[in-house]
Design a protein around this motif. Structure first.
Motif, PDB file in Angstrom:
ATOM      1  N   UNK A   1      -6.192  17.426  12.955  1.00  8.74           N
ATOM      2  CA  UNK A   1      -6.898  17.989  14.030  1.00  8.74           C
ATOM      3  C   UNK A   1      -7.723  18.964  14.048  1.00  8.74           C
ATOM      4  N   UNK A   2      -8.812  18.782  14.882  1.00 14.69           N
ATOM      5  CA  UNK A   2     -10.105  19.736  14.833  1.00 14.69           C
ATOM      6  C   UNK A   2     -11.075  19.397  15.939  1.00 14.69           C
TER       7      UNK A   2
ATOM      8  N   UNK B   1      -7.060  24.010  -1.306  1.00 12.54           N
ATOM      9  CA  UNK B   1      -8.313  23.702  -1.542  1.00 12.54           C
ATOM     10  C   UNK B   1      -9.355  24.182  -0.257  1.00 12.54           C
ATOM     11  N   UNK B   2      -8.861  23.982   1.093  1.00 14.70           N
ATOM     12  CA  UNK B   2      -9.361  24.608   2.018  1.00 14.70           C
ATOM     13  C   UNK B   2      -8.327  24.565   3.077  1.00 14.70           C
ATOM     14  N   UNK B   3      -8.671  25.147   4.547  1.00 14.00           N
ATOM     15  CA  UNK B   3      -7.676  25.498   5.582  1.00 14.00           C
ATOM     16  C   UNK B   3      -8.057  24.396   6.714  1.00 14.00           C
ATOM     17  N   UNK B   4      -8.102  23.249   6.668  1.00  9.86           N
ATOM     18  CA  UNK B   4      -8.073  22.060   7.555  1.00  9.86           C
ATOM     19  C   UNK B   4      -6.504  22.076   7.694  1.00  9.86           C
ATOM     20  N   UNK B   5      -5.847  21.905   8.665  1.00  8.92           N
ATOM     21  CA  UNK B   5      -4.561  21.851   9.062  1.00  8.92           C
ATOM     22  C   UNK B   5      -3.910  20.906   8.147  1.00  8.92           C
ATOM     23  N   UNK B   6      -4.368  19.525   7.794  1.00  4.67           N
ATOM     24  CA  UNK B   6      -3.634  18.719   7.313  1.00  4.67           C
ATOM     25  C   UNK B   6      -3.286  19.071   5.779  1.00  4.67           C
ATOM     26  N   UNK B   7      -4.185  20.050   5.173  1.00 12.65           N
ATOM     27  CA  UNK B   7      -3.881  20.625   3.927  1.00 12.65           C
ATOM     28  C   UNK B   7      -2.858  21.660   3.773  1.00 12.65           C
ATOM     29  N   UNK B   8      -2.648  22.324   4.828  1.00 10.62           N
ATOM     30  CA  UNK B   8      -1.831  23.692   4.916  1.00 10.62           C
ATOM     31  C   UNK B   8      -0.669  23.782   5.709  1.00 10.62           C
ATOM     32  N   UNK B   9      -0.586  22.504   6.615  1.00 13.58           N
ATOM     33  CA  UNK B   9       0.556  22.685   7.623  1.00 13.58           C
ATOM     34  C   UNK B   9       1.886  22.841   7.067  1.00 13.58           C
ATOM     35  N   UNK B  10       2.071  22.419   5.573  1.00 15.61           N
ATOM     36  CA  UNK B  10       3.460  22.677   5.162  1.00 15.61           C
ATOM     37  C   UNK B  10       3.559  24.060   4.219  1.00 15.61           C
ATOM     38  N   UNK B  11       2.351  24.726   4.387  1.00 14.60           N
ATOM     39  CA  UNK B  11       2.151  25.722   3.208  1.00 14.60           C
ATOM     40  C   UNK B  11       3.102  26.966   3.385  1.00 14.60           C
ATOM     41  N   UNK B  12       3.232  27.345   4.565  1.00 12.89           N
ATOM     42  CA  UNK B  12       4.164  28.567   4.922  1.00 12.89           C
ATOM     43  C   UNK B  12       5.563  28.042   4.800  1.00 12.89           C
TER      44      UNK B  12
END
Length: 207
Positions: free
Chosen positions: A13-14, A61-72
């Motif tokens: 989403x963006x 690799x970057x902070x678009x939500x689909x690459x970070x949304x499970x990081x936390x």
């Protein structure tokens, strides 16, 4: 040493739009410990893919939500830090606000992934803080959304630049040995040698 790919699915989403996407999550390391590259969509699946190995870091690799949304969630479960280039702070804040901290990545930094050394290459364009991770001993580069099979990552949305991504690819990736395998953020892998001859075509398309 091992390189494992997990495919997870969810929403990108963006700019007011959303799209269903499949993401590559890469786990790089040894029999004892791994680094997770791009914790996307499904924390439980990522933790299971680690197979009992200690997760030492979650590298974005970057902070678009689909690459970070499970990081936390992965970081909390594993007790591992999240690493992100701070130029992507504006995108990170869209997902996590100030609540979830990360350690800043910088160009040239080396991350230990078991027996594998991952060298950070700052490759802005798809986003300001986009990075690739070069595992020289493996002959592999993890390109996130900077370079795909068939061309550069998308630059049609906020915080992106076609001219910048082309410069990053030309200066930081196409200078790697041609046999270098490119493990991408979505879709199939490719090699530097396969993609390099098409730079002029990408420039002509100007997308």
């Amino acid at each position: 040493m091992s390189v494992d790919r997990l495919i997870t699915s969810g929403t990108f989403a963006l700019d007011g739009g959303s799209w269903q996407v499949d993401n590559n999550v890469w786990l790089v390391g040894s029999d004892e410990e791994v680094v997770v590259i791009d914790a996307a969509h499904d924390a439980a699946a990522i933790l299971a893919a680690a197979g009992g190995r200690r997760i030492t870091a979650i590298v974005c690799t970057h902070a678009h939500n689909d690459h970070i949304n499970a990081a936390a969630e992965v970081a909390a479960a594993a007790g591992a830090p999240i690493l992100l280039h701070p130029a992507d702070q504006v995108l990170w804040a869209m997902q996590y606000g100030p609540e979830v901290p990360y350690l800043p990545l910088k160009d040239g930094q080396v991350i230990d992934a078991g027996d594998v050394a991952l060298t950070v290459l700052h490759t802005p364009g798809h986003s300001p803080g986009a990075v690739c991770l070069h595992a020289r001993e493996l002959g592999v580069v993890f390109s996130g959304d900077t370079l795909f099979q068939g061309g550069p990552g998308a630059t049609g949305r906020s915080h992106s630049s076609f001219e910048t991504i082309i410069e990053s690819i030309e200066d930081r990736l196409l200078t790697l040995p041609g046999e270098t395998i490119v493990h991408t953020g979505h879709g199939d892998s490719t090699t530097i040698g396969v993609e390099a001859p098409h730079l002029a075509d990408w420039l002509a398309r100007g997308h």
